[in-house]
Design a protein around this motif. Sequence first.
Motif, short mmCIF file in Angstrom:
data_model
loop_
_atom_site.label_atom_id
_atom_site.label_comp_id
_atom_site.label_asym_id
_atom_site.label_seq_id
_atom_site.Cartn_x
_atom_site.Cartn_y
_atom_site.Cartn_z
N HIS A 1 0.83 -1.20 0.00
CA HIS A 1 0.00 0.00 0.00
C HIS A 1 0.87 1.26 0.00
O HIS A 1 1.79 1.39 0.80
N PRO A 2 0.57 2.22 -0.87
CA PRO A 2 1.41 3.42 -0.97
C PRO A 2 1.37 4.32 0.28
O PRO A 2 2.31 5.09 0.49
N ARG A 3 0.35 4.23 1.10
CA ARG A 3 0.28 5.06 2.30
C ARG A 3 0.81 4.38 3.55
O ARG A 3 0.81 4.98 4.62
N VAL A 4 1.26 3.17 3.41
CA VAL A 4 1.78 2.42 4.56
C VAL A 4 3.31 2.45 4.50
O VAL A 4 3.91 2.06 3.51
N GLU A 5 3.89 2.92 5.59
CA GLU A 5 5.34 3.11 5.65
C GLU A 5 6.08 1.86 6.12
O GLU A 5 7.25 1.65 5.75
N ALA A 6 5.44 1.05 6.94
CA ALA A 6 6.07 -0.16 7.46
C ALA A 6 4.98 -1.12 7.94
O ALA A 6 3.89 -0.69 8.32
N VAL A 7 5.31 -2.41 7.91
CA VAL A 7 4.38 -3.45 8.39
C VAL A 7 5.17 -4.42 9.24
O VAL A 7 6.28 -4.82 8.88
N ARG A 8 4.60 -4.78 10.37
CA ARG A 8 5.19 -5.82 11.24
C ARG A 8 4.18 -6.95 11.36
O ARG A 8 3.06 -6.76 11.83
N TYR A 9 4.56 -8.11 10.87
CA TYR A 9 3.76 -9.33 11.00
C TYR A 9 4.73 -10.49 10.92
O TYR A 9 5.53 -10.57 9.97
N PRO A 10 4.73 -11.38 11.90
CA PRO A 10 5.75 -12.44 11.92
C PRO A 10 5.66 -13.41 10.75
O PRO A 10 6.60 -14.15 10.51
N GLY A 11 4.59 -13.36 9.98
CA GLY A 11 4.46 -14.21 8.81
C GLY A 11 5.07 -13.63 7.54
O GLY A 11 5.10 -14.29 6.51
N LEU A 12 5.58 -12.42 7.62
CA LEU A 12 6.26 -11.80 6.48
C LEU A 12 7.75 -12.15 6.54
O LEU A 12 8.39 -11.96 7.58
N GLY B 1 0.84 -23.67 12.56
CA GLY B 1 -0.45 -23.45 11.93
C GLY B 1 -0.77 -22.02 11.59
O GLY B 1 -1.92 -21.69 11.32
N GLY B 2 0.22 -21.16 11.58
CA GLY B 2 0.01 -19.76 11.23
C GLY B 2 0.75 -18.83 12.17
O GLY B 2 1.40 -19.26 13.12
N PHE B 3 0.61 -17.53 11.90
CA PHE B 3 1.38 -16.53 12.63
C PHE B 3 0.53 -15.59 13.47
O PHE B 3 1.03 -14.61 14.00
N GLY B 4 -0.76 -15.87 13.56
CA GLY B 4 -1.62 -15.09 14.44
C GLY B 4 -2.42 -14.02 13.73
O GLY B 4 -2.22 -13.74 12.55
N PRO B 5 -3.35 -13.40 14.47
CA PRO B 5 -4.29 -12.45 13.88
C PRO B 5 -3.84 -10.99 13.88
O PRO B 5 -4.55 -10.15 13.35
N TYR B 6 -2.70 -10.67 14.49
CA TYR B 6 -2.34 -9.27 14.68
C TYR B 6 -1.32 -8.77 13.66
O TYR B 6 -0.25 -9.35 13.49
N VAL B 7 -1.67 -7.67 13.00
CA VAL B 7 -0.79 -7.02 12.04
C VAL B 7 -0.60 -5.57 12.49
O VAL B 7 -1.58 -4.85 12.69
N ARG B 8 0.63 -5.16 12.66
CA ARG B 8 0.91 -3.76 12.98
C ARG B 8 1.39 -3.06 11.71
O ARG B 8 2.14 -3.64 10.93
N TYR B 9 0.94 -1.83 11.55
CA TYR B 9 1.38 -1.08 10.37
C TYR B 9 1.52 0.40 10.72
O TYR B 9 0.83 0.92 11.58
N LEU B 10 2.45 1.04 10.04
CA LEU B 10 2.75 2.45 10.23
C LEU B 10 2.18 3.23 9.05
O LEU B 10 2.52 2.97 7.89
N ALA B 11 1.27 4.15 9.35
CA ALA B 11 0.68 5.00 8.32
C ALA B 11 0.57 6.41 8.87
O ALA B 11 0.16 6.59 10.03
N ALA B 12 0.96 7.38 8.09
CA ALA B 12 0.94 8.79 8.50
C ALA B 12 1.71 9.00 9.80
O ALA B 12 1.31 9.78 10.66
N GLY B 13 2.81 8.28 9.96
CA GLY B 13 3.66 8.44 11.12
C GLY B 13 3.13 7.84 12.41
O GLY B 13 3.72 8.02 13.46
N GLU B 14 2.05 7.07 12.34
CA GLU B 14 1.44 6.49 13.54
C GLU B 14 1.26 4.98 13.36
O GLU B 14 0.81 4.52 12.31
N TRP B 15 1.61 4.21 14.39
CA TRP B 15 1.42 2.76 14.36
C TRP B 15 -0.02 2.41 14.67
O TRP B 15 -0.65 3.02 15.54
N HIS B 16 -0.53 1.43 13.93
CA HIS B 16 -1.89 0.93 14.11
C HIS B 16 -1.81 -0.59 14.28
O HIS B 16 -0.88 -1.23 13.78
N LEU B 17 -2.81 -1.13 14.95
CA LEU B 17 -2.88 -2.58 15.14
C LEU B 17 -4.17 -3.08 14.51
O LEU B 17 -5.26 -2.61 14.86
#
Length: 103
Positions: A40-51, A66-82
């Motif tokens: 995504h062009p507006r996302v500066e960084a993504v943290r997910y253990p499956g990447l 069986g997978g890496f879990g349901p939580y994805v953290r991402y940085l957009a507009a200088g702010e981290w989101h979960l």
Amino acid sequence: MGEKNLDLATLQTLSSELGRERWRVLSDAAQVVANYLVCHPRVEAVRYPGLKTDPDFPRAANELVGGFGPYVRYLAAGEWHLWEADERDPRDQVMELERALGT
């Protein structure tokens, strides 16, 4: 960034609590969301253990089953989101994020 503790031990515990089938469904949805956010062009960084680019990937690949879990953290507009993936179709979750990111 979200207040949830997302270390691998916490994810292992959550995996046990959710059960194999639900864990897989949520992990699969989160993987789709994480891959979408990486591009995504507006996302500066993504943290997910499956990447493969995530610093936790090598350990997560060996420790989580069986997978890496349901939580994805991402940085957009200088702010981290979960983002917490759910059982909905991953495409619906991506569309919700697309609207939230305002593109």
